[in-house]
Write a protein that holds these residues in place. Structure first.
Motif, mmCIF file in Angstrom:
data_model
loop_
_atom_site.group_PDB
_atom_site.id
_atom_site.type_symbol
_atom_site.label_atom_id
_atom_site.label_comp_id
_atom_site.label_asym_id
_atom_site.label_seq_id
_atom_site.Cartn_x
_atom_site.Cartn_y
_atom_site.Cartn_z
ATOM 1 N N LYS A 36 0.756 -1.219 0.050
ATOM 2 C CA LYS A 36 0.013 0.089 0.027
ATOM 3 C C LYS A 36 0.945 1.246 -0.156
ATOM 4 O O LYS A 36 1.946 1.321 0.668
ATOM 5 C CB LYS A 36 -1.099 -0.033 1.237
ATOM 6 C CG LYS A 36 -1.829 1.118 1.187
ATOM 7 C CD LYS A 36 -2.565 0.973 2.568
ATOM 8 C CE LYS A 36 -3.781 2.226 2.650
ATOM 9 N NZ LYS A 36 -4.618 2.128 3.924
ATOM 10 N N PHE A 37 0.363 2.213 -0.686
ATOM 11 C CA PHE A 37 0.999 3.559 -0.823
ATOM 12 C C PHE A 37 1.645 4.040 0.556
ATOM 13 O O PHE A 37 0.611 4.279 1.337
ATOM 14 C CB PHE A 37 0.604 4.477 -1.681
ATOM 15 C CG PHE A 37 1.181 5.849 -1.793
ATOM 16 C CD1 PHE A 37 2.274 6.166 -2.393
ATOM 17 C CD2 PHE A 37 0.807 6.945 -0.961
ATOM 18 C CE1 PHE A 37 2.981 7.313 -2.429
ATOM 19 C CE2 PHE A 37 1.279 8.144 -1.046
ATOM 20 C CZ PHE A 37 2.441 8.470 -1.629
ATOM 21 N N HIS A 38 2.955 4.455 0.820
ATOM 22 C CA HIS A 38 2.988 5.141 2.087
ATOM 23 C C HIS A 38 3.648 6.595 1.835
ATOM 24 O O HIS A 38 3.132 7.241 2.524
ATOM 25 C CB HIS A 38 4.167 4.304 2.832
ATOM 26 C CG HIS A 38 4.533 4.803 4.208
ATOM 27 N ND1 HIS A 38 5.740 5.462 4.119
ATOM 28 C CD2 HIS A 38 3.974 4.562 5.462
ATOM 29 C CE1 HIS A 38 5.901 6.086 5.613
ATOM 30 N NE2 HIS A 38 5.098 5.227 6.158
ATOM 31 N N SER A 39 4.487 6.632 0.954
ATOM 32 C CA SER A 39 5.115 7.979 0.892
ATOM 33 C C SER A 39 5.985 8.118 -0.686
ATOM 34 O O SER A 39 6.130 7.217 -1.068
ATOM 35 C CB SER A 39 6.101 8.323 2.166
ATOM 36 O OG SER A 39 7.229 7.539 2.051
ATOM 37 N N ILE A 40 6.220 9.494 -0.678
ATOM 38 C CA ILE A 40 6.988 9.995 -1.933
ATOM 39 C C ILE A 40 8.433 10.387 -1.455
ATOM 40 O O ILE A 40 8.252 11.074 -0.383
ATOM 41 C CB ILE A 40 6.174 10.810 -2.465
ATOM 42 C CG1 ILE A 40 5.000 10.307 -3.117
ATOM 43 C CG2 ILE A 40 7.334 11.402 -3.843
ATOM 44 C CD1 ILE A 40 5.047 9.228 -4.355
ATOM 45 N N ARG A 41 9.555 9.767 -1.787
ATOM 46 C CA ARG A 41 10.888 10.278 -1.332
ATOM 47 C C ARG A 41 11.533 11.099 -2.471
ATOM 48 O O ARG A 41 11.297 10.519 -3.818
ATOM 49 C CB ARG A 41 11.562 8.949 -1.059
ATOM 50 C CG ARG A 41 11.003 8.166 0.144
ATOM 51 C CD ARG A 41 10.825 8.876 1.554
ATOM 52 N NE ARG A 41 10.231 7.960 2.552
ATOM 53 C CZ ARG A 41 10.805 7.139 3.253
ATOM 54 N NH1 ARG A 41 11.863 6.959 3.061
ATOM 55 N NH2 ARG A 41 9.952 6.646 4.331
ATOM 56 N N ASN A 42 12.209 12.016 -2.170
ATOM 57 C CA ASN A 42 12.920 12.820 -3.261
ATOM 58 C C ASN A 42 14.449 12.416 -3.230
ATOM 59 O O ASN A 42 14.883 11.576 -2.243
ATOM 60 C CB ASN A 42 12.483 14.217 -3.099
ATOM 61 C CG ASN A 42 11.075 14.826 -3.287
ATOM 62 O OD1 ASN A 42 10.674 14.103 -4.117
ATOM 63 N ND2 ASN A 42 10.791 15.441 -2.349
ATOM 64 N N SER A 43 15.298 13.187 -3.939
ATOM 65 C CA SER A 43 16.645 13.015 -4.012
ATOM 66 C C SER A 43 17.236 13.023 -2.803
ATOM 67 O O SER A 43 17.126 13.753 -1.863
ATOM 68 C CB SER A 43 17.227 13.914 -5.129
ATOM 69 O OG SER A 43 16.971 15.120 -4.683
ATOM 70 N N GLY A 44 18.572 12.024 -2.648
ATOM 71 C CA GLY A 44 19.311 11.929 -1.580
ATOM 72 C C GLY A 44 19.244 10.714 -0.713
ATOM 73 O O GLY A 44 18.787 9.575 -1.289
ATOM 74 N N LEU A 45 19.618 10.611 0.656
ATOM 75 C CA LEU A 45 19.814 9.465 1.227
ATOM 76 C C LEU A 45 18.429 9.341 2.060
ATOM 77 O O LEU A 45 18.048 10.096 2.717
ATOM 78 C CB LEU A 45 21.273 9.405 2.392
ATOM 79 C CG LEU A 45 21.285 8.274 3.202
ATOM 80 C CD1 LEU A 45 21.446 6.979 2.262
ATOM 81 C CD2 LEU A 45 22.094 8.454 4.293
#
Length: 328
Positions: A36-45
């Protein structure tokens, strides 16, 4: 080192590696937890829970270009291939919609482009398609933008980069273009020829006018010279008739001398005896006397209209040679 410790270290390393991950620049990823969708992560660690969270999808946030070739028919029944380039980008605040709303966004954009192009091109003739290609691009951008904005895509620009009619149509268009250019060239050549003819005629007319003026001036000066010569001879006691004979004989021999000096002249046979010059003078004098008598008759007829015409006829028709004339 006990085997159990080694296994523990390996497990801890695997857990750490599955917990940490990196996201590339200008990229966004979707994290799902238990499918199930949890989150959107952008560039980086970034971090996630191992064995629970997973990277479901990644999407580029850079401007992308999609080239689409649409084959359709114009208003004048010419089949043509239109190449449309669509530049689009994923909105950062709508990454979720861009990932989960459309399974294949490229196919969706292509479908909208096909629909717009095949609706616009059949309204135009082939020549208008070339002229109004910017209007076609604007129409495509407007329709695709309205359709794709709700899915998280922003249409930056659309370009009609190529219009390719059927090969036979292109050949016909090239022949028409060549014929038009040949027509214009023929018109310019005809105008040039006409100008040359007109200018040549003007030059010839001016040349003839100047030549005639020169001949008139030459004859005028010759007559003035003869008058002056006769006046000079009269002053030394030579009569006008004797002076005329002397001038005729002098010009006769001057002419013979000029002909002899010119090596390029054609052969001319002229009488070269003094008697011939005297005959020429007698003929001239006879003509002058006859013309003078005719003029006197016209004057007398105007003064005495009742006299018969025979009374005015000249009694002498020629001038006899005198001893003085034979001397010349």
């Amino acid at each position: 080192m006990p085997i159990a410790l080694i296994i523990l270290v390996v497990l801890l390393g695997m857990i750490l590696l599955s917990t940490l991950f990196t996201v590339k620049q200008q990229t966004a990823v979707s994290i799902e937890r238990f499918q199930k969708f949890h989150s959107i992560r952008n560039s980086g660690l970034q971090m996630k829970i191992p064995f629970i969270d997973r990277i479901a999808a990644s999407i580029s946030l850079r401007i992308q270009q999609l080239d689409i070739i649409v084959e359709t028919k114009t208003l004048d029944n010419v089949f043509v291939k239109i190449k449309v380039s669509v530049q689009f980008v994923v909105l950062k605040d709508k990454v979720y919609e861009a990932i989960y709303s459309l399974e294949n966004p490229h196919e969706q954009i292509t479908s909208y482009v096909f629909d717009v192009v095949r609706a616009e091109i059949p309204k135009m003739k082939l020549d208008d398609v070339f002229v109004k290609k910017d209007d076609i691009a604007i129409a495509v951008k407007r329709e695709v933008q309205d359709a794709m904005s709700e899915y998280g895509f922003d249409i930056i620009k659309t370009l009609v980069t190529d219009i390719d009619p059927d090969a036979q149509v292109k050949s016909a268009m090239n022949r028409i273009n060549a014929a038009e250019r040949q027509k214009v060239a023929a018109q310019y050549e005809g105008d040039s020829q006409r100008i040359r003819i007109v200018e040549k005629a003007k030059a010839e007319a001016e040349s003839k006018r100047l030549q005639g003026q020169g001949i008139a001036d030459q004859r005028r000066e010759i007559a003035r010279g003869l008058v002056e010569s006769v006046d000079v001879l009269n002053k030394v006691g030579i009569s006008s008739q004797e002076a005329s004979a002397l001038i005729v004989v002098t010009q006769h021999y001057d002419t013979l001398q000029a002909v002899g000096q010119d090596t390029n002249s054609n052969l001319i046979l002229l009488p070269n005896s003094p008697q011939a010059a005297s005959d020429m003078l007698n003929n001239l004098i006879t003509s002058f006397v006859a013309s003078n008598q005719a003029a006197e008759l016209v004057k007398d007829s105007k003064k005495h209209p009742k006299k018969k015409s025979n009374d005015f006829l000249p009694r002498t028709g020629a001038v006899e040679n005198t001893e003085e004339d034979n001397e010349f």
